[in-house]
Write a protein that holds these residues in place. Structure first.
Motif, PDB file in Angstrom:
ATOM      1  N   VAL A 184       0.849  -1.013   0.066  1.00  0.00           N
ATOM      2  CA  VAL A 184       0.000  -0.050  -0.070  1.00  0.00           C
ATOM      3  C   VAL A 184       0.786   1.188   0.133  1.00  0.00           C
ATOM      4  CG1 VAL A 184      -1.791   1.404   1.470  1.00  0.00           C
ATOM      5  CG2 VAL A 184      -2.104  -1.234   1.082  1.00  0.00           C
ATOM      6  N   VAL A 185       1.889   1.088   0.796  1.00  0.00           N
ATOM      7  CA  VAL A 185       2.966   2.459   0.876  1.00  0.00           C
ATOM      8  C   VAL A 185       3.361   2.735  -0.430  1.00  0.00           C
ATOM      9  CG1 VAL A 185       5.113   3.107   1.866  1.00  0.00           C
ATOM     10  CG2 VAL A 185       3.426   2.270   3.373  1.00  0.00           C
ATOM     11  N   LEU A 186       3.905   1.637  -1.157  1.00  0.00           N
ATOM     12  CA  LEU A 186       4.597   1.851  -2.529  1.00  0.00           C
ATOM     13  C   LEU A 186       3.366   2.386  -3.539  1.00  0.00           C
ATOM     14  CD1 LEU A 186       6.645  -1.717  -2.780  1.00  0.00           C
ATOM     15  CD2 LEU A 186       7.504   0.641  -2.537  1.00  0.00           C
ATOM     16  N   MET A 187       2.145   1.725  -3.376  1.00  0.00           N
ATOM     17  CA  MET A 187       1.258   2.282  -4.380  1.00  0.00           C
ATOM     18  C   MET A 187       0.833   3.643  -4.093  1.00  0.00           C
ATOM     19  SD  MET A 187      -1.435  -1.045  -5.307  1.00  0.00           S
ATOM     20  CE  MET A 187      -1.303  -1.394  -3.496  1.00  0.00           C
ATOM     21  N   ILE A 188       1.036   3.966  -3.052  1.00  0.00           N
ATOM     22  CA  ILE A 188       0.376   5.529  -2.531  1.00  0.00           C
ATOM     23  C   ILE A 188       1.627   6.512  -2.732  1.00  0.00           C
ATOM     24  CG2 ILE A 188      -0.109   7.053  -0.660  1.00  0.00           C
ATOM     25  CD1 ILE A 188      -1.535   4.982   0.727  1.00  0.00           C
ATOM     26  N   ALA A 189       2.853   6.087  -2.521  1.00  0.00           N
ATOM     27  CA  ALA A 189       4.076   6.852  -2.996  1.00  0.00           C
ATOM     28  C   ALA A 189       4.260   7.093  -4.346  1.00  0.00           C
ATOM     29  CB  ALA A 189       5.284   6.060  -2.302  1.00  0.00           C
ATOM     30  N   GLY A 190       4.098   5.859  -5.246  1.00  0.00           N
ATOM     31  CA  GLY A 190       4.054   6.124  -6.449  1.00  0.00           C
ATOM     32  C   GLY A 190       3.078   7.007  -7.214  1.00  0.00           C
ATOM     33  N   ALA A 191       1.740   6.848  -6.505  1.00  0.00           N
ATOM     34  CA  ALA A 191       0.608   7.473  -7.300  1.00  0.00           C
ATOM     35  C   ALA A 191       0.965   9.121  -6.686  1.00  0.00           C
ATOM     36  CB  ALA A 191      -0.700   7.165  -6.628  1.00  0.00           C
ATOM     37  N   LEU A 192       1.387   9.436  -5.550  1.00  0.00           N
ATOM     38  CA  LEU A 192       1.765  10.822  -5.139  1.00  0.00           C
ATOM     39  C   LEU A 192       2.775  11.423  -6.068  1.00  0.00           C
ATOM     40  CD1 LEU A 192       1.413  10.866  -1.280  1.00  0.00           C
ATOM     41  CD2 LEU A 192      -0.177  11.708  -2.824  1.00  0.00           C
ATOM     42  N   LEU A 193       4.018  10.583  -6.365  1.00  0.00           N
ATOM     43  CA  LEU A 193       5.044  11.135  -6.995  1.00  0.00           C
ATOM     44  C   LEU A 193       4.739  11.397  -8.457  1.00  0.00           C
ATOM     45  CD1 LEU A 193       8.193  11.850  -7.350  1.00  0.00           C
ATOM     46  CD2 LEU A 193       8.394   9.457  -7.740  1.00  0.00           C
ATOM     47  N   PHE A 194       3.701  10.516  -8.907  1.00  0.00           N
ATOM     48  CA  PHE A 194       3.162  10.781 -10.307  1.00  0.00           C
ATOM     49  C   PHE A 194       2.356  11.709 -10.585  1.00  0.00           C
ATOM     50  CE2 PHE A 194       0.501  10.182 -13.826  1.00  0.00           C
ATOM     51  CZ  PHE A 194       1.370   9.883 -14.816  1.00  0.00           C
ATOM     52  N   THR A 195       1.749  12.286  -9.574  1.00  0.00           N
ATOM     53  CA  THR A 195       0.687  13.460  -9.501  1.00  0.00           C
ATOM     54  C   THR A 195       1.475  14.655  -9.544  1.00  0.00           C
ATOM     55  OG1 THR A 195      -0.989  12.134  -8.512  1.00  0.00           O
ATOM     56  CG2 THR A 195      -1.150  14.394  -8.241  1.00  0.00           C
ATOM     57  N   ALA A 196       2.715  14.568  -8.608  1.00  0.00           N
ATOM     58  CA  ALA A 196       3.381  15.737  -8.486  1.00  0.00           C
ATOM     59  C   ALA A 196       3.922  16.080  -9.765  1.00  0.00           C
ATOM     60  CB  ALA A 196       4.353  15.664  -7.283  1.00  0.00           C
ATOM     61  N   VAL A 197       4.777  14.880 -10.442  1.00  0.00           N
ATOM     62  CA  VAL A 197       5.367  15.082 -11.714  1.00  0.00           C
ATOM     63  C   VAL A 197       4.429  15.581 -12.772  1.00  0.00           C
ATOM     64  CG1 VAL A 197       6.756  13.977 -13.442  1.00  0.00           C
ATOM     65  CG2 VAL A 197       7.057  13.659 -11.130  1.00  0.00           C
ATOM     66  N   LEU A 198       3.431  14.968 -12.855  1.00  0.00           N
ATOM     67  CA  LEU A 198       2.493  15.287 -14.067  1.00  0.00           C
ATOM     68  C   LEU A 198       2.021  16.828 -13.776  1.00  0.00           C
ATOM     69  CD1 LEU A 198       0.763  14.410 -16.463  1.00  0.00           C
ATOM     70  CD2 LEU A 198      -0.827  13.714 -14.874  1.00  0.00           C
ATOM     71  N   ALA A 199       1.772  17.176 -12.789  1.00  0.00           N
ATOM     72  CA  ALA A 199       0.938  18.474 -12.438  1.00  0.00           C
ATOM     73  C   ALA A 199       2.275  19.467 -12.778  1.00  0.00           C
ATOM     74  CB  ALA A 199       0.773  18.665 -11.081  1.00  0.00           C
ATOM     75  N   GLY A 200       3.673  19.226 -12.617  1.00  0.00           N
ATOM     76  CA  GLY A 200       4.706  19.983 -13.011  1.00  0.00           C
ATOM     77  C   GLY A 200       4.746  20.177 -14.311  1.00  0.00           C
ATOM     78  N   VAL A 201       4.641  18.851 -15.173  1.00  0.00           N
ATOM     79  CA  VAL A 201       4.780  19.001 -16.577  1.00  0.00           C
ATOM     80  C   VAL A 201       3.888  19.744 -17.232  1.00  0.00           C
ATOM     81  CG1 VAL A 201       4.779  17.460 -18.517  1.00  0.00           C
ATOM     82  CG2 VAL A 201       5.989  16.905 -16.734  1.00  0.00           C
ATOM     83  N   LEU A 202       2.483  19.559 -16.758  1.00  0.00           N
ATOM     84  CA  LEU A 202       1.313  20.258 -17.492  1.00  0.00           C
ATOM     85  C   LEU A 202       1.433  21.655 -17.152  1.00  0.00           C
ATOM     86  CD1 LEU A 202      -1.315  17.783 -16.848  1.00  0.00           C
ATOM     87  CD2 LEU A 202      -0.189  17.926 -18.766  1.00  0.00           C
ATOM     88  N   LEU A 203       1.434  21.782 -15.947  1.00  0.00           N
ATOM     89  CA  LEU A 203       1.665  23.512 -15.525  1.00  0.00           C
ATOM     90  C   LEU A 203       3.047  24.182 -15.691  1.00  0.00           C
ATOM     91  CD1 LEU A 203      -0.272  22.927 -11.996  1.00  0.00           C
ATOM     92  CD2 LEU A 203      -1.092  23.759 -14.335  1.00  0.00           C
ATOM     93  N   ARG A 204       4.038  23.480 -16.355  1.00  0.00           N
ATOM     94  CA  ARG A 204       5.424  23.832 -16.499  1.00  0.00           C
ATOM     95  C   ARG A 204       5.941  24.793 -15.395  1.00  0.00           C
ATOM     96  NH1 ARG A 204       5.956  23.881 -22.078  1.00  0.00           N
ATOM     97  NH2 ARG A 204       4.127  23.656 -23.265  1.00  0.00           N
ATOM     98  N   GLY A 205       5.689  23.693 -14.057  1.00  0.00           N
ATOM     99  CA  GLY A 205       6.571  24.449 -12.869  1.00  0.00           C
ATOM    100  C   GLY A 205       6.813  23.405 -11.941  1.00  0.00           C
ATOM    101  N   GLY A 206       6.939  23.608 -10.776  1.00  0.00           N
ATOM    102  CA  GLY A 206       7.280  22.521 -10.006  1.00  0.00           C
ATOM    103  C   GLY A 206       8.506  21.502 -10.217  1.00  0.00           C
TER     104      GLY A 206
END
Length: 260
Positions: free
Chosen positions: A40-62
């Motif tokens: 569960v920890v791995l899946m949550i950590a992976g999902a959070l990291l992916f969300t942060a990376v995707l947000a940065g890519v789409l918003l051109r920041g982070g």
């Protein structure tokens, strides 16, 4: 032809059936809970990291703010010997080399092992990674770094996430888990994951060094792989981990029953 315990030859269908009987294993209640929690920890950590990376890519920041500095720094490290090494790594973890390696490993493992549960699980996880990479890549449709700085031929396909890095992460991390989860040597497992981590690192660096991906492409691939690894861990634990007294529907692993 294979023979049973009575010495009589077993039919081919029976041998085939036994190959796909799931090999179960005994463990303590706490050990099984720990595996589920880690999954569960791995899946949550992976999902959070992916969300942060995707947000940065789409918003051109982070996190994407580090893409250009990392690319520029790697450009200063380029040399002929290092480029040769990186190309070799790119070929090994590429769309031709890695599928061949995975095919050989899974087929040989399934053929040589008494039960095919783990190699089949590995193959399913690898296929899942390929499908996710294609779907996400076409949805995000992110462009690659400048083509004129690519060192191993031009590539105009999508950049996010990196299929090379995702494949390397899935193969190295999941294979390590499936192998060492049946061993009773924590130190060996730690060493195995350290080696897998080193492989993942160099697979990612090779793609960035050769000019085919941004740093966040590699981070996204790692994030997706963590989710897949957690899912594999949960499915494997659910199907194979048994507490003494629970019903066993397959056969027990000798390594986990105290047998020689």
């Amino acid at each position: 032809m294979a023979e049973g315990r009575t010495g009589k030859p077993r039919g081919r269908w029976r041998v085939f059936h036994e190959k796909f009987v799931v090999e179960e294993r005994f463990m303590s209640v706490q050990a099984r809970k720990n595996l589920y929690r880690l999954a569960v920890v791995l899946m949550i950590a992976g999902a959070l990291l992916f969300t942060a990376v995707l947000a940065g890519v789409l918003l051109r920041g982070g996190l994407s703010d580090g893409d250009e500095p990392v690319r520029s720094w790697l450009l200063t490290l380029r040399s002929e010997p290092l480029t040769t090494v990186m190309i070799i790594l790119a070929v090994i973890f590429g769309p031709v080399g890695l599928p061949i390696i995975v095919l050989v490993v899974t087929v040989a493992w399934a053929f040589l092992a008494k039960h095919a549960w783990r190699p089949v699980l590995l193959a399913a996880a690898m296929l899942t990674g390929v499908v996710l990479a294609q779907l996400i890549g076409h949805i995000v449709n992110r462009g690659r770094p400048p083509v004129d700085l690519m060192l191993f031929g031009a590539d105009h396909t999508f950049s996010f996430p990196s299929g090379h890095v995702l494949g390397a992460c899935d193969f190295l991390l999941i294979t390590t888990f499936l192998v060492f989860s049946r061993r009773r040597n924590p130190r060996a497992a730690v060493v195995g994951f350290v080696v897998a981590g080193v492989g993942v690192f160099f697979a990612a660096v090779s793609r960035l060094y050769l000019g085919y991906h941004w740093m966040t492409d590699a981070l996204a691939s790692l994030a997706i792989s963590l989710v897949i690894l957690g899912a594999v861990m949960a499915v494997d634990t659910w199907r194979t981990a048994r507490i003494r007294g629970e019903q066993v529907t397959g056969t027990l692993s000798k390594a986990d029953t105290g047998e020689d």
